[in-house]
Write an enzyme that holds these catalytic residues in place. Structure first.
Site, short mmCIF file in Angstrom:
data_model
loop_
_atom_site.label_atom_id
_atom_site.label_comp_id
_atom_site.label_asym_id
_atom_site.label_seq_id
_atom_site.Cartn_x
_atom_site.Cartn_y
_atom_site.Cartn_z
NE ARG A 1 -4.33 -1.30 0.07
CZ ARG A 1 -4.52 -2.30 -0.81
NH1 ARG A 1 -3.60 -2.58 -1.72
NH2 ARG A 1 -5.65 -2.98 -0.79
CG HIS B 1 -3.89 -0.56 -6.81
ND1 HIS B 1 -4.10 0.08 -5.62
CD2 HIS B 1 -4.02 -1.89 -6.55
CE1 HIS B 1 -4.37 -0.81 -4.67
NE2 HIS B 1 -4.31 -2.02 -5.21
P1 NDP Z 1 -2.08 -11.60 4.51
O1 NDP Z 1 -2.97 -11.07 5.56
O2 NDP Z 1 -2.23 -13.01 4.08
O3 NDP Z 1 -0.55 -11.43 4.98
C1 NDP Z 1 -0.09 -10.29 5.64
C2 NDP Z 1 1.36 -10.51 6.04
O4 NDP Z 1 1.86 -9.28 6.55
C3 NDP Z 1 1.53 -11.58 7.12
O5 NDP Z 1 2.72 -12.29 6.89
C4 NDP Z 1 1.68 -10.73 8.38
O6 NDP Z 1 2.44 -11.33 9.40
C5 NDP Z 1 2.45 -9.54 7.83
N1 NDP Z 1 2.31 -8.37 8.69
C6 NDP Z 1 1.19 -7.66 8.97
N2 NDP Z 1 1.47 -6.65 9.83
C7 NDP Z 1 2.78 -6.74 10.10
C8 NDP Z 1 3.67 -6.00 10.92
N3 NDP Z 1 3.25 -4.96 11.63
N4 NDP Z 1 4.96 -6.37 10.97
C9 NDP Z 1 5.40 -7.44 10.26
N5 NDP Z 1 4.61 -8.20 9.45
C10 NDP Z 1 3.33 -7.84 9.38
O7 NDP Z 1 -2.18 -10.61 3.27
P2 NDP Z 1 -2.00 -10.93 1.71
O8 NDP Z 1 -0.68 -11.58 1.52
O9 NDP Z 1 -3.19 -11.59 1.19
O10 NDP Z 1 -1.98 -9.43 1.13
C11 NDP Z 1 -1.03 -8.49 1.57
C12 NDP Z 1 -1.32 -7.12 1.01
O11 NDP Z 1 -0.97 -7.03 -0.36
C13 NDP Z 1 -2.78 -6.67 1.04
O12 NDP Z 1 -3.20 -6.28 2.32
C14 NDP Z 1 -2.75 -5.51 0.07
O13 NDP Z 1 -2.38 -4.33 0.75
C15 NDP Z 1 -1.65 -5.91 -0.90
N6 NDP Z 1 -2.19 -6.27 -2.21
C16 NDP Z 1 -1.89 -5.48 -3.29
C17 NDP Z 1 -2.36 -5.78 -4.53
C18 NDP Z 1 -1.98 -4.96 -5.70
O14 NDP Z 1 -2.49 -5.20 -6.80
N7 NDP Z 1 -1.09 -4.00 -5.55
C19 NDP Z 1 -3.23 -6.93 -4.75
C20 NDP Z 1 -3.46 -7.72 -3.57
C21 NDP Z 1 -2.96 -7.38 -2.36
P3 NDP Z 1 1.80 -12.42 10.41
O15 NDP Z 1 1.15 -13.46 9.56
O16 NDP Z 1 2.98 -12.93 11.15
O17 NDP Z 1 0.79 -11.70 11.24
C1 OXD Z 2 -6.18 -5.83 -3.08
C2 OXD Z 2 -5.70 -4.86 -4.01
O1 OXD Z 2 -6.00 -5.60 -1.89
O2 OXD Z 2 -6.13 -4.90 -5.17
O3 OXD Z 2 -6.74 -6.86 -3.49
O4 OXD Z 2 -4.86 -4.03 -3.69
#
Ligand code: NDP
Ligand code: OXD
Length: 307
Positions: A222, A270
């Site tokens: 993000r 995006h």
């Molecule tokens: P998940 O919820 O599956 O994974 C999130 C990960 O981030 C976990 O490993 C979690 O750790 C870690 N995390 C969260 N907060 C912290 C922190 N404070 N410190 C360290 N690690 C942290 O999410 P997804 O993998 O499904 O998606 C991740 C992000 O990707 C979405 O939220 C979105 O913002 C972005 N995204 C962007 C897209 C794009 O097109 N640009 C498309 C899809 C997603 P733990 O498991 O140990 O809690």
């Molecule tokens: C998502 C994104 O979070 O598109 O799926 O960023």
């Protein structure tokens, strides 16, 4: 009733959801319906006030992985469960996006582009995959797949998360205190974190300065996680050599923003991983059935932690 809002492919989603959930009446915005009859909402960034009169909502299904925007809404009862998409075809797309950036950096494509404009025929040395250290922030559904896939291709991958995650070939860095160390060993930093109170502004100038000189960053998590002014400063000074950015503090990126024309920036609107109708609908339909049977849906968001 299931009520749908998405800025794209509304008719496709409506059709697919109705097929997958024949027992539900699937309607979509802006059709006027009795809001009290809406049990399930399927949405991506619906207009303000969308949820206001939906007093019998049993779940909101988000057509994406990130839930930062939905969690900020003031028209949604904070006790209504929010369910996000988990992978649903996005992890592989993200891997492709990140790999494009990794190869651009590793194989010196930016430098070759500059040489081409000067009609310069000159070979450059490139580090091997094993010599290319990649740091992945966030090892969830998406980051975990990206990290382990890059490791399987021979890159020297480390991953960072809150609780830690053992993935084949990926060095595990856990928690806030370990972040500077992970940055210091990352030639290419890949941000795939969700936007939460903890991750907002995480990659400020001080934090980014831990990256080694000549490092690159790929941000598809993000926009608000990276300080754009600090990033521009580090690119201008040459401390960072390249940034591939898919997400921004303000989207769409304003036309006057200096990132548009920076020679060391490759930016996309995006699109790193797009929601795919078929797997998304399959996952939502399965989750509706789970909820009806009294189970816990896959991808249920923990509101307190913000993802
Ligand atoms: P998940 O919820 O599956 O994974 C999130 C990960 O981030 C976990 O490993 C979690 O750790 C870690 N995390 C969260 N907060 C912290 C922190 N404070 N410190 C360290 N690690 C942290 O999410 P997804 O993998 O499904 O998606 C991740 C992000 O990707 C979405 O939220 C979105 O913002 C972005 N995204 C962007 C897209 C794009 O097109 N640009 C498309 C899809 C997603 P733990 O498991 O140990 O809690
Ligand atoms: C998502 C994104 O979070 O598109 O799926 O960023």
């Amino acid at each position: 009733m299931l009520y749908l809002y998405t800025p794209q492919d509304m008719a496709c989603y409506q059709h697919a959801l109705q097929q997958a959930l024949p027992q539900q009446e699937v309607r979509c915005w802006p059709e006027e319906v009795a809001a009290v009859q809406v049990k399930y909402a399927v949405v991506w960034n619906p207009p303000a006030g969308f949820f206001k009169y939906m007093v019998n909502l049993q779940a909101v299904f988000v057509l994406g992985a990130g839930v930062d925007r939905i969690l900020k809404r003031d028209d949604l009862d904070p006790t209504v469960p929010i369910v996000r998409l988990t992978d649903a075809g996005m992890a592989q797309q993200m891997l492709e996006y990140v790999l494009y950036g990794v190869l651009h950096v590793q194989r010196q494509m930016g430098q070759y582009r500059r040489q081409q404009t000067l009609r310069q025929w000159q070979a450059l040395t490139a580090p091997s995959a094993g010599q290319t250290r990649i740091g992945v922030l966030g090892l969830g559904e998406i980051g975990g797949w990206v990290a382990q896939s890059l490791a399987a291709m021979g890159y020297a991958v480390a991953g960072w998360s809150r609780a830690g995650r053992q993935l084949p070939g990926v060095q595990d860095y856990i928690g806030q205190a370990a972040l500077p160390d992970l940055l210091a060993r990352s030639d290419i930093l890949v941000n795939l974190l969700p936007a939460t109170v903890q991750t907002r502004g995480l990659l400020d100038g001080r934090m980014l300065s831990h990256l080694p000189s000549g490092a690159a960053i790929i941000n598809a998590g993000r926009g608000e996680q990276v300080d754009e002014a600090a990033l521009l400063g580090l690119l201008d000074s040459g401390h960072l050599r390249f940034a591939m950015l898919d997400v921004f503090e303000v989207e769409p990126l304003e036309s006057v923003h200096p990132l548009w024309s920076h020679p060391s920036v490759l930016l996309t609107p995006h699109i790193a991983a797009m929601t795919l109708v078929e797997p998304a609908v399959e996952q939502i339909a399965a989750n509706v059935q789970t909820i009806i049977q009294g189970g816990v849906p896959q991808g249920l968001v923990e509101r307190e932690r913000g993802y």
